[in-house]
Motif scaffolding. Sequence first.
Motif, short mmCIF file in Angstrom:
data_model
loop_
_atom_site.label_atom_id
_atom_site.label_comp_id
_atom_site.label_asym_id
_atom_site.label_seq_id
_atom_site.Cartn_x
_atom_site.Cartn_y
_atom_site.Cartn_z
N GLY A 297 0.82 -5.58 -7.37
CA GLY A 297 -0.15 -6.58 -7.76
C GLY A 297 -1.44 -5.96 -8.26
N MET A 385 -4.69 -13.28 -8.24
CA MET A 385 -4.17 -12.83 -6.94
C MET A 385 -4.17 -13.97 -5.94
N GLN A 434 -0.80 -10.01 -1.28
CA GLN A 434 -1.76 -9.40 -2.19
C GLN A 434 -3.10 -9.25 -1.49
#
Length: 563
Positions: A297, A385, A434
């Motif tokens: 990520g 995110m 994340q």
Amino acid sequence: MHLSRRTLGKLSLATALPLGLAACAGQSNLDTGSGDGESKPIITTYNGAGAGFTKNFNPHSPTVLSMVQGMIFEPLFYYNPLAAIDVDPVPQLAESFTWNEDGTELTVTTRAGVTWSDGTAFTAKDVAFTFNRIKDTEALNPAGTAPSAKASDDTTVVLTYAIPSFVEGPTALGRTWIIPEHLFTDVEDLSTYTNEEPIGTGPFTLGDFTPESYLLSANGSYWEEGKPAIGGVRVMSLSGNQSATDKWLAGEIDYTSTSMPNLDEHVKSNPDLSYTNSPTSQCALFASSNPELGSEGPQTDPAVRQALYYGMDREQLSKLAFYDLGTAISPSFGLPERDKDFIDPSIEDAPWNADTAKAQKVLEDAGWEKGSDGVYAKDGERLSMTISCPTGWSDFVTALDTLAEQYKKVGIELVPQQVSVNEWNDSKSTGKFQLVIDSLGQGPAPDPYYLYKTFYATDSTVKVGENGNPYQNSARFSDPDVDAALEAAAGTDDPAVKKEQYAKIQKIIVEAMPYVPVLIGSSLTEYNNSKVTGWPTQDDLYCYPMSWSAPDNAQVLKTVTPA
């Protein structure tokens, strides 16, 4: 009684400020009368859990239920993290300890006359068994550094370390939960065993249990005479902070550490209510940050984490999410007041207001370009995110919603998610996230070493997908220079050497920033005084008061007495 403490006593600073977890055979005095014809009160508590308690009373399991550590299974000593570093710990299952000159052997004299709640005598052999089982359980000793132990008689045990380990003293003595050898000998894996019928030495034993609540009954054979003075503790599950607030105001909760607004007004209007504030909780955005260990990520880019740091308006967060009680935080994660002599002077506190331009420059210097939708992107990946917090934790929920709005100005898309506490902890355990919002704990004694060791050491984490400890290095951070500095700090009791090693650590973690500092939030604990008295107060913080903190909550609940 003399307690020899070569380990940490020399680190105290004159300027340091105090710091702001089946039926048993032991007799319960729950509702059976207290000797004066009156039944003893049952204290109700809430520690952040939603519905769905699962039986796990193994104090060495990462998913152990709240109020097992310290309450049912005890440590050897109690270290008050709010006390000065040179204050002797309170004897529990042991009476004294000494280190050898080079910090490789810790000799402990255990308490005589203690029994397990099934009536079996407790001895130093139980202590040796506990430490040796931890040493031989890979999940509990991933780096292989836990001590070996040998009991020379019923009241003497020697812990032996491979290297000088002065800083391991508070963990070994204050955070190792002693288990009975006669019941755990045949347990194959100490880290996964659920121990559904716990037998401990602590002030409480297991009473009834449902997925919604469970009762810990007073241990009538407890070694400390006259304690506990209450009949038991009912641990409740609720939907969140608002429900806890409502029940506290209605007199249905006696002890909780919950973020609540307008506390002064509530206390002023109801003499049965009171609270304490011990602000030591360093709130941060935890990033699964290490691609080499499997993290995926945008948050794996240090520039993104730096942009999150500079793009945050902490003043607004304090006002909207933390009842204007938030205070400045250092990106070194040393406490600005308590640890000021141990923080590199070149490191400033986190900016109180957002610097959007600086956040954007950090991103652009790292190759991120703003797209037509106003969100930065790089190599086809949008800077979007997810970030999670437990459902109903109103301070964190508000903080994430506020941050999502703040980061729009930077060009970062933040997607808040509310999940169950179990899901939240599972994601930290496996690294499959994340971002999450959480707080970095202070460790067993007031020394930055413990926070650094817990959250930044390579041996405190595992690869993404493997089950690690959700309360340790969930960011998956790993740096050999940090590991080397931690090893050097662990092998000395010289504060000057420690300071030098901490400076090395701080410069690295401020640059890498796997945990993005938010602020130091209030650490509120609320009480109802109608049943019992003797709660910790601002004038008498005889222990860290947080209801979810072990073994501190055991100290509270065996100290309070009926009103």
